[in-house]
Write a protein that holds these residues in place. Structure first.
Motif, PDB file in Angstrom:
ATOM      1  N   GLY A 365      20.037 -22.513  -8.191  1.00 18.37           N
ATOM      2  CA  GLY A 365      18.780 -23.033  -7.650  1.00 18.37           C
ATOM      3  C   GLY A 365      18.508 -22.673  -6.214  1.00 18.37           C
ATOM      4  O   GLY A 365      17.522 -23.142  -5.636  1.00 18.37           O
ATOM      5  N   ARG A 366      19.353 -21.813  -5.625  1.00 15.11           N
ATOM      6  CA  ARG A 366      19.190 -21.450  -4.211  1.00 15.11           C
ATOM      7  C   ARG A 366      19.180 -19.931  -4.071  1.00 15.11           C
ATOM      8  O   ARG A 366      19.983 -19.235  -4.709  1.00 15.11           O
ATOM      9  N   GLY A 367      18.308 -19.421  -3.221  1.00 14.69           N
ATOM     10  CA  GLY A 367      18.256 -17.985  -3.001  1.00 14.69           C
ATOM     11  C   GLY A 367      17.397 -17.640  -1.812  1.00 14.69           C
ATOM     12  O   GLY A 367      16.807 -18.525  -1.165  1.00 14.69           O
ATOM     13  N   ILE A 368      17.342 -16.348  -1.512  1.00 12.44           N
ATOM     14  CA  ILE A 368      16.475 -15.876  -0.429  1.00 12.44           C
ATOM     15  C   ILE A 368      15.935 -14.495  -0.795  1.00 12.44           C
ATOM     16  O   ILE A 368      16.645 -13.677  -1.388  1.00 12.44           O
ATOM     17  N   PHE A 369      14.666 -14.265  -0.489  1.00 16.85           N
ATOM     18  CA  PHE A 369      14.012 -12.994  -0.751  1.00 16.85           C
ATOM     19  C   PHE A 369      13.267 -12.567   0.492  1.00 16.85           C
ATOM     20  O   PHE A 369      12.635 -13.400   1.172  1.00 16.85           O
ATOM     21  N   GLN A 370      13.332 -11.273   0.819  1.00 15.78           N
ATOM     22  CA  GLN A 370      12.561 -10.750   1.938  1.00 15.78           C
ATOM     23  C   GLN A 370      11.995  -9.385   1.596  1.00 15.78           C
ATOM     24  O   GLN A 370      12.705  -8.503   1.105  1.00 15.78           O
ATOM     25  N   TYR A 371      10.714  -9.228   1.821  1.00 17.13           N
ATOM     26  CA  TYR A 371      10.052  -7.925   1.721  1.00 17.13           C
ATOM     27  C   TYR A 371       9.195  -7.773   2.967  1.00 17.13           C
ATOM     28  O   TYR A 371       8.196  -8.471   3.147  1.00 17.13           O
ATOM     29  N   LYS A 372       9.656  -6.895   3.861  1.00 15.37           N
ATOM     30  CA  LYS A 372       9.029  -6.720   5.162  1.00 15.37           C
ATOM     31  C   LYS A 372       8.976  -8.067   5.885  1.00 15.37           C
ATOM     32  O   LYS A 372      10.012  -8.648   6.149  1.00 15.37           O
ATOM     33  N   ARG A 373       7.777  -8.609   6.129  1.00 13.05           N
ATOM     34  CA  ARG A 373       7.710  -9.888   6.846  1.00 13.05           C
ATOM     35  C   ARG A 373       7.609 -11.096   5.911  1.00 13.05           C
ATOM     36  O   ARG A 373       7.554 -12.236   6.371  1.00 13.05           O
ATOM     37  N   ILE A 374       7.561 -10.841   4.633  1.00 11.81           N
ATOM     38  CA  ILE A 374       7.455 -11.934   3.662  1.00 11.81           C
ATOM     39  C   ILE A 374       8.848 -12.462   3.348  1.00 11.81           C
ATOM     40  O   ILE A 374       9.730 -11.714   2.922  1.00 11.81           O
ATOM     41  N   VAL A 375       9.070 -13.744   3.569  1.00 13.66           N
ATOM     42  CA  VAL A 375      10.359 -14.375   3.304  1.00 13.66           C
ATOM     43  C   VAL A 375      10.136 -15.575   2.384  1.00 13.66           C
ATOM     44  O   VAL A 375       9.288 -16.430   2.655  1.00 13.66           O
ATOM     45  N   ILE A 376      10.878 -15.621   1.285  1.00 14.30           N
ATOM     46  CA  ILE A 376      10.808 -16.735   0.338  1.00 14.30           C
ATOM     47  C   ILE A 376      12.211 -17.314   0.212  1.00 14.30           C
ATOM     48  O   ILE A 376      13.190 -16.575   0.071  1.00 14.30           O
ATOM     49  N   LYS A 377      12.303 -18.633   0.261  1.00 11.47           N
ATOM     50  CA  LYS A 377      13.610 -19.292   0.252  1.00 11.47           C
ATOM     51  C   LYS A 377      13.695 -20.292  -0.896  1.00 11.47           C
ATOM     52  O   LYS A 377      12.685 -20.728  -1.443  1.00 11.47           O
ATOM     53  N   GLY A 378      14.940 -20.669  -1.212  1.00 13.11           N
ATOM     54  CA  GLY A 378      15.162 -21.754  -2.159  1.00 13.11           C
ATOM     55  C   GLY A 378      14.980 -21.377  -3.615  1.00 13.11           C
ATOM     56  O   GLY A 378      15.274 -20.251  -4.035  1.00 13.11           O
ATOM     57  N   LEU A 379      14.455 -22.326  -4.395  1.00  7.23           N
ATOM     58  CA  LEU A 379      14.322 -22.151  -5.839  1.00  7.23           C
ATOM     59  C   LEU A 379      13.435 -20.966  -6.225  1.00  7.23           C
ATOM     60  O   LEU A 379      13.809 -20.191  -7.134  1.00  7.23           O
TER      61      LEU A 379
END
Length: 445
Positions: A365-379
């Protein structure tokens, strides 16, 4: 008929052979793959093998199941004499032999980098292959069983202490997934409290996850520490002798489970046992079209891709592609197309791949994603991680199996049975059986 030799059956080698099978005419060339393992390891699933979210066999893609027109040799290429189009093969069983070829694709992959630190070879487990991931999981589960029978003290504390060395992708993902499993286990083991767990992540640099920018990297550190872990930055391991960890910061502690994820080293065969050109780091010199050599001096009938090849990164001029799954898979597919184009007198293409972003799991249920300046965290990032890799793992058969395990785990939870005993399958037979007396001989009458 030409013989195409593929050295190594990892990401790049597997996809090269797989695509060659699909595109080559039957009378056009034969393909030989030499690899000591009968499967290709889908390494992004190894962290989830640690936590029991993916079955070990589902992270291994059978070569014989998918490479049905390819000759598979269980062994390792230990020397390449390209001037004479000959490779020396050391099979898993039997003596070495010479193997003639017309075209070679060197996709041998990297090996685990060891730094000569006392105790590491004796105590640590790597995280590059399925069997290593299974051993780490079983050690963790077995240690919980053993610790639950002990009173609080040094021995119990040692069993509940885990140390990961290396803060790159594989290290952080494995660390986060194993921490998630251990935390969940405390609900099944009432004898063990969550605060007894000691999880240490040791990184020589001042940050972890170099593939993401500074702030997301700091967020990952805060997230892990909030879950009870300890992240040691600007720290190196000086010794692990006897399971006693000594860090350059002066800290010392005992750890029964040490996982080594420091990084990769160039395959020794590529670095020292081939007449193909290599660079100052010992990596195979490869052009943008994946031919071995330079733009001015290509080597005829020699190709390379994957972790042991210095492929120019056209998306970032002046640098080489980083050794990761995204590049290895795509390079393998292009390598097959370019080999076929060269055989048929067609036009080969340069390798160009723009990053799709970076995504990592940090536990259930935890993670991190980044594409250039876009950052998504959590679920949401964790769901993106699962979605991407279930699409990326080769073959529909593997996709369905992995999805089935995930759905089952969502309903019934993760399996927490340790099978460490399979490492010694004859112990119960040899130590637990009763030897019957031999029957008395009867004389002939």
């Amino acid at each position: 008929m030409r013989t195409i030799l593929v050295v190594g059956g990892g990401y790049a080698g597997f996809y090269t052979a797989w695509k060659l099978e699909k595109k080559l005419r039957r009378d056009e060339a034969r393909v030989i793959v030499v690899d000591p393992r009968p499967y290709m390891t889908y390494q992004p699933f190894l962290p989830e093998v640690l936590s029991g979210s993916v079955e070990a066999r589902h992270a291994a893609v059978s070569q014989r199941r998918h490479l049905r027109r390819t000759k598979l040799i269980a062994g390792s290429v230990v020397r390449v004499d390209h001037a004479n189009r000959t490779a020396t093969v050391a099979p898993v069983e039997g003596p070495e032999f010479a193997l003639a070829y017309d075209i070679i694709a060197v996709t041998a992959g990297a090996v685990t980098r060891q730094l000569g630190i006392p105790g590491v070879v004796d105590e640590a487990i790597g995280m590059k292959h399925v069997e290593e991931a299974v051993a780490i999981r079983d050690r963790m589960l077995t240690n919980f069983d053993r610790a639950a029978t002990l009173e609080p003290g040094p021995r119990r504390s040692r069993l509940l202490t885990v140390t990961f060395v290396g803060g790159g992708f594989s290290g952080v993902e494995g660390f986060g997934e194993l921490l998630s499993l251990a935390t969940a286990l405390t609900r099944t083991y009432p004898e063990i409290k969550p605060e007894e767990l000691r999880f240490h992540l040791v990184e020589a640099r001042d940050r972890i996850l170099p593939e993401v920018t500074d702030e997301p990297g700091r967020w990952v550190v805060r997230s892990l520490e909030k879950r009870g872990a300890r992240v040691h930055l600007n720290a190196t391991m000086l010794s692990a002798s006897g399971g006693h960890v000594v860090l350059s910061t002066g800290e010392e502690f005992d750890s029964d489970l040490i996982v080594w994820t420091v990084g990769n080293a160039v395959n020794p065969m590529v670095r020292s046992h081939t007449d193909l050109p290599i660079n100052e780091r010992g990596m195979l010199m490869v052009r943008a079209d994946l031919r071995v050599g330079t733009d001015s001096e290509p080597v005829p009938d020699a190709w390379g891709a994957g972790d042991d090849a210095a492929v120019p990164d056209l998306a970032m001029p002046g640098s080489s592609t980083v050794p990761n799954a995204q590049h290895a898979v795509r390079q393998g597919k292009l390598l097959a197309k370019n080999i076929i184009a060269s055989i048929r007198g067609g036009q080969v293409k340069d390798y160009l791949h723009h990053s799709l972003g970076t995504v990592a799991t940090l536990g259930l249920g935890r993670g991190i994603f980044q594409y250039k300046r876009i950052v998504i965290k959590g679920l949401p990032a964790w769901l993106m991680h699962r979605g991407y890799h279930v699409l990326a793992v080769p073959s529909w058969e593997r996709k369905v199996r992995v999805l089935a395990v995930w759905l089952t785990a969502a309903v019934f939870g993760r399996d927490i049975v340790s099978l460490a005993s399979v490492q010694h399958p004859r112990r119960a037979f040899t130590e637990g059986g009763e030897v019957a007396a031999a029957p008395a001989a009867t004389a002939d009458r």
